[in-house]
Design a protein around this motif. Structure first.
Motif, PDB file in Angstrom:
ATOM      1  N   THR A   1       0.851  -1.204   0.000  1.00  0.00           N
ATOM      2  CA  THR A   1       0.000   0.000   0.000  1.00  0.00           C
ATOM      3  C   THR A   1       0.883   1.250   0.000  1.00  0.00           C
ATOM      4  OG1 THR A   1      -0.210  -0.048   2.424  1.00  0.00           O
ATOM      5  CG2 THR A   1      -1.914  -1.190   1.141  1.00  0.00           C
ATOM      6  N   VAL A   2       1.448   1.596   1.164  1.00  0.00           N
ATOM      7  CA  VAL A   2       2.403   2.698   1.243  1.00  0.00           C
ATOM      8  C   VAL A   2       3.512   2.265   2.205  1.00  0.00           C
ATOM      9  CG1 VAL A   2       0.575   4.423   0.835  1.00  0.00           C
ATOM     10  CG2 VAL A   2       1.241   3.899   3.191  1.00  0.00           C
ATOM     11  N   TYR A   3       4.591   3.057   2.324  1.00  0.00           N
ATOM     12  CA  TYR A   3       5.648   2.717   3.285  1.00  0.00           C
ATOM     13  C   TYR A   3       5.152   2.968   4.708  1.00  0.00           C
ATOM     14  CZ  TYR A   3       9.496   1.326   0.350  1.00  0.00           C
ATOM     15  OH  TYR A   3      10.298   0.602  -0.498  1.00  0.00           O
ATOM     16  N   GLY A   4       5.552   2.079   5.630  1.00  0.00           N
ATOM     17  CA  GLY A   4       5.162   2.217   7.024  1.00  0.00           C
ATOM     18  C   GLY A   4       6.333   2.646   7.887  1.00  0.00           C
ATOM     19  N   LEU A   5       5.997   3.288   9.023  1.00  0.00           N
ATOM     20  CA  LEU A   5       6.989   3.635  10.041  1.00  0.00           C
ATOM     21  C   LEU A   5       6.780   2.631  11.169  1.00  0.00           C
ATOM     22  CD1 LEU A   5       9.094   5.644  11.213  1.00  0.00           C
ATOM     23  CD2 LEU A   5       7.162   6.910  12.165  1.00  0.00           C
ATOM     24  N   ALA A   6       7.648   1.599  11.212  1.00  0.00           N
ATOM     25  CA  ALA A   6       7.355   0.443  12.054  1.00  0.00           C
ATOM     26  C   ALA A   6       8.114   0.444  13.369  1.00  0.00           C
ATOM     27  CB  ALA A   6       7.675  -0.839  11.281  1.00  0.00           C
ATOM     28  N   GLY A   7       7.413  -0.044  14.402  1.00  0.00           N
ATOM     29  CA  GLY A   7       8.029  -0.264  15.704  1.00  0.00           C
ATOM     30  C   GLY A   7       7.329  -1.438  16.380  1.00  0.00           C
ATOM     31  N   ASN A   8       7.956  -1.968  17.435  1.00  0.00           N
ATOM     32  CA  ASN A   8       7.378  -3.089  18.185  1.00  0.00           C
ATOM     33  C   ASN A   8       6.023  -2.674  18.773  1.00  0.00           C
ATOM     34  OD1 ASN A   8       6.667  -5.008  20.074  1.00  0.00           O
ATOM     35  ND2 ASN A   8       8.723  -5.185  20.976  1.00  0.00           N
ATOM     36  N   ALA A   9       4.944  -3.321  18.300  1.00  0.00           N
ATOM     37  CA  ALA A   9       3.590  -2.923  18.707  1.00  0.00           C
ATOM     38  C   ALA A   9       3.331  -3.214  20.180  1.00  0.00           C
ATOM     39  CB  ALA A   9       2.552  -3.643  17.849  1.00  0.00           C
ATOM     40  N   LEU A  10       4.144  -4.077  20.794  1.00  0.00           N
ATOM     41  CA  LEU A  10       3.891  -4.446  22.189  1.00  0.00           C
ATOM     42  C   LEU A  10       4.788  -3.678  23.153  1.00  0.00           C
ATOM     43  CD1 LEU A  10       3.500  -8.304  21.660  1.00  0.00           C
ATOM     44  CD2 LEU A  10       1.783  -6.486  21.438  1.00  0.00           C
ATOM     45  N   ASP A  11       5.614  -2.785  22.617  1.00  0.00           N
ATOM     46  CA  ASP A  11       6.557  -2.013  23.423  1.00  0.00           C
ATOM     47  C   ASP A  11       6.092  -0.552  23.442  1.00  0.00           C
ATOM     48  OD1 ASP A  11       8.623  -0.366  24.264  1.00  0.00           O
ATOM     49  OD2 ASP A  11      10.164  -1.333  23.055  1.00  0.00           O
ATOM     50  N   GLU A  12       5.567  -0.131  24.613  1.00  0.00           N
ATOM     51  CA  GLU A  12       4.956   1.205  24.693  1.00  0.00           C
ATOM     52  C   GLU A  12       5.911   2.322  24.297  1.00  0.00           C
ATOM     53  OE1 GLU A  12       2.469   2.557  27.659  1.00  0.00           O
ATOM     54  OE2 GLU A  12       1.511   0.623  28.044  1.00  0.00           O
ATOM     55  N   SER A  13       7.184   2.167  24.646  1.00  0.00           N
ATOM     56  CA  SER A  13       8.069   3.297  24.338  1.00  0.00           C
ATOM     57  C   SER A  13       8.358   3.360  22.839  1.00  0.00           C
ATOM     58  CB  SER A  13       9.335   3.279  25.211  1.00  0.00           C
ATOM     59  OG  SER A  13      10.273   2.406  24.676  1.00  0.00           O
ATOM     60  N   ALA A  14       8.416   2.205  22.171  1.00  0.00           N
ATOM     61  CA  ALA A  14       8.576   2.220  20.706  1.00  0.00           C
ATOM     62  C   ALA A  14       7.334   2.853  20.060  1.00  0.00           C
ATOM     63  CB  ALA A  14       8.788   0.797  20.176  1.00  0.00           C
ATOM     64  N   VAL A  15       6.163   2.491  20.582  1.00  0.00           N
ATOM     65  CA  VAL A  15       4.914   3.031  20.021  1.00  0.00           C
ATOM     66  C   VAL A  15       4.854   4.546  20.228  1.00  0.00           C
ATOM     67  CG1 VAL A  15       2.395   2.998  20.188  1.00  0.00           C
ATOM     68  CG2 VAL A  15       3.678   0.849  20.331  1.00  0.00           C
ATOM     69  N   LEU A  16       5.277   4.975  21.413  1.00  0.00           N
ATOM     70  CA  LEU A  16       5.293   6.413  21.695  1.00  0.00           C
ATOM     71  C   LEU A  16       6.189   7.145  20.698  1.00  0.00           C
ATOM     72  CD1 LEU A  16       4.105   8.357  23.783  1.00  0.00           C
ATOM     73  CD2 LEU A  16       6.210   8.096  25.113  1.00  0.00           C
ATOM     74  N   SER A  17       7.336   6.531  20.376  1.00  0.00           N
ATOM     75  CA  SER A  17       8.218   7.246  19.441  1.00  0.00           C
ATOM     76  C   SER A  17       7.635   7.279  18.026  1.00  0.00           C
ATOM     77  CB  SER A  17       9.670   6.738  19.479  1.00  0.00           C
ATOM     78  OG  SER A  17       9.718   5.366  19.437  1.00  0.00           O
ATOM     79  N   ILE A  18       6.768   6.330  17.669  1.00  0.00           N
ATOM     80  CA  ILE A  18       6.089   6.429  16.355  1.00  0.00           C
ATOM     81  C   ILE A  18       5.265   7.726  16.311  1.00  0.00           C
ATOM     82  CG2 ILE A  18       4.310   5.452  14.849  1.00  0.00           C
ATOM     83  CD1 ILE A  18       5.140   2.675  15.768  1.00  0.00           C
ATOM     84  N   PHE A  19       4.500   7.966  17.379  1.00  0.00           N
ATOM     85  CA  PHE A  19       3.675   9.186  17.413  1.00  0.00           C
ATOM     86  C   PHE A  19       4.555  10.435  17.364  1.00  0.00           C
ATOM     87  CE2 PHE A  19       0.535   6.144  19.003  1.00  0.00           C
ATOM     88  CZ  PHE A  19      -0.630   6.600  18.406  1.00  0.00           C
ATOM     89  N   GLU A  20       5.693  10.377  18.082  1.00  0.00           N
ATOM     90  CA  GLU A  20       6.566  11.560  18.131  1.00  0.00           C
ATOM     91  C   GLU A  20       7.202  11.837  16.765  1.00  0.00           C
ATOM     92  OE1 GLU A  20       7.779  11.172  22.829  1.00  0.00           O
ATOM     93  OE2 GLU A  20       9.228  10.597  21.293  1.00  0.00           O
ATOM     94  N   VAL A  21       7.751  10.780  16.147  1.00  0.00           N
ATOM     95  CA  VAL A  21       8.463  10.963  14.877  1.00  0.00           C
ATOM     96  C   VAL A  21       7.523  11.493  13.800  1.00  0.00           C
ATOM     97  CG1 VAL A  21       9.544   9.656  12.984  1.00  0.00           C
ATOM     98  CG2 VAL A  21      10.328   9.334  15.330  1.00  0.00           C
ATOM     99  N   LYS A  22       6.289  11.025  13.798  1.00  0.00           N
ATOM    100  CA  LYS A  22       5.302  11.448  12.793  1.00  0.00           C
ATOM    101  C   LYS A  22       4.608  12.748  13.165  1.00  0.00           C
ATOM    102  CE  LYS A  22       2.000   9.224  10.866  1.00  0.00           C
ATOM    103  NZ  LYS A  22       1.857   9.049   9.447  1.00  0.00           N
ATOM    104  N   ASN A  23       4.787  13.155  14.444  1.00  0.00           N
ATOM    105  CA  ASN A  23       4.017  14.281  14.942  1.00  0.00           C
ATOM    106  C   ASN A  23       2.520  13.989  14.835  1.00  0.00           C
ATOM    107  OD1 ASN A  23       3.855  16.689  16.151  1.00  0.00           O
ATOM    108  ND2 ASN A  23       4.280  17.929  14.321  1.00  0.00           N
ATOM    109  N   ARG A  24       2.171  12.762  15.194  1.00  0.00           N
ATOM    110  CA  ARG A  24       0.797  12.295  15.033  1.00  0.00           C
ATOM    111  C   ARG A  24       0.046  12.472  16.348  1.00  0.00           C
ATOM    112  NH1 ARG A  24      -1.099   7.739  11.485  1.00  0.00           N
ATOM    113  NH2 ARG A  24      -2.730   6.542  12.490  1.00  0.00           N
TER     114      ARG A  24
END
Ligand code: AMP
Ligand code: MG
Length: 317
Positions: free
Chosen positions: A27-50
């Motif tokens: 579909t499109v490129y994803g910004l991936a992190g460990n879905a079960l690791d809260e700090s990895a998930v938090l950094s997805i939101f930060e990096v994307k400014n989501r």
């Protein structure tokens, strides 16, 4: 800039350390992190400014592994997995507590999908956790369909982008939830409604709204270029000498320099149009133009998802 390569072991090492990696999907490129690791998930939101109210899609590589993430798979959902996975279809299913609330923005359903890309499938098979992966672009901007798009905008913030070439489909997944058991489209996408209905019968189409808390992430304004962007029939386009840009379905407009025009599919093929949509929008956005004008494509098959993206790119809020 990020490293771009095809090294699955390297991508795996970064992910195991809680870091983020750009991954190819159909579909499109994803910004991936460990879905079960809260700090990895938090950094997805930060990096994307989501914003934290916009939930993420969790990617896995087998229906068996789903049982670690969701508490129930309705019959209609199971049928869809058998028919369309791996593929551009995301299902909203009741979540297990193993999935952090951060991933689902506090909702009791989690969005799950098996992507259809050989490199990412191999990566997922090698991991003992699923990957949360929204599109790898700053929130609200045009989605990335090749590794360079990811690098241009997020390259400074992530160590690695797995290079799977251009995305085949080029438009995000179709999202389906089950409202009182009835399949409901939350987002139009790379799998046409016609195909879905041929398996589960008639589906409901949920209306988009920027203010409906029941449907987070259904924000009206999205996928937008930085330049002013307008959507209307070509007969209503202003023809401006100083270079307005035009995003067109299958034919050039007479009297305008072709370098200011992009034709999504000269043969009028909606799959080809979807594949080109985001890359062409980016090209026009990068040119010295003052405005971009687009026309809708025929509203059938993938044309509905294309028109949805064009409408949201043109929306003001
Ligand atoms: P992206 O990965 O950037 O294409 O965005 C994922 C989208 O999936 C979000 O913007 C939401 O619209 C949708 N989504 C994810 N999880 C849920 C959920 N539990 N309920 C409703 N929509 C969801
Ligand atoms: Mg996105």
């Amino acid at each position: 800039m990020a490293n771009i390569g095809k090294d699955i072991r390297l991508a795996k090492e970064f992910l195991q350390k809680g870091q983020l990696v750009g991954i190819p999907t159909e579909t499109v490129y994803g910004l991936a992190g460990n879905a079960l690791d809260e700090s990895a998930v938090l950094s997805i939101f930060e990096v994307k400014n989501r914003p934290s109210f916009d939930p993420l899609i969790v990617h896995t590589d087998s229906v068996e592994k789903l049982s670690g993430l969701v508490s129930d798979i309705p019959d209609a959902a199971y049928l869809l997995t058998q028919k369309f996975w791996p593929g551009p279809l995301t299902l909203l299913l009741p979540k297990k507590t193993s999935v952090p609330d951060l991933v689902t923005s506090g909702l009791d359903t989690v969005a799950v999908r098996i992507p259809d890309h050989p490199l990412t499938l191999e990566l997922l098979r090698s991991l003992d956790f699923p990957l949360a992966a929204p599109s790898a672009n700053p929130f609200g901007y045009i989605s990335p369909t090749n590794p360079q798009h990811v690098d241009q905008q997020l390259g400074e913030k992530i160590p690695y982008i797995l290079n799977g070439g251009e995305c085949g489909i080029g438009i995000e997944s179709t999202i389906i939830g089950f409202v009182e058991g009835i399949p409901t489209i939350y987002r139009l996408g790379g799998l046409a409604i016609e195909e879905i209905e041929s398996v589960v019968g008639e589906v409901i189409l949920m209306a988009h709204s920027s203010s409906n808390p029941q449907a987070p992430g259904m924000l009206k304004s999205h996928y937008a270029p930085k330049k002013p962007f307008y959507l209307t029939e070509r007969s209503r386009f202003p023809i401006h000498e100083d270079g307005f840009g035009y995003l067109l379905f299958d034919q050039y407009i007479d009297g305008v320099d072709e370098k200011y025009q992009r034709i999504l599919s000269p043969g009028g093929n909606l799959k080809e149009a979807a594949h080109n949509l985001f890359a062409f929008l980016r090209e026009l956005d990068a040119q010295t133009l003052s405005q971009i004008w687009a026309e809708p494509v025929p509203a059938i098959d993938l044309g509905r998802a294309i028109n949805d993206r064009l409408k949201r790119a043109a929306a003001e809020d």
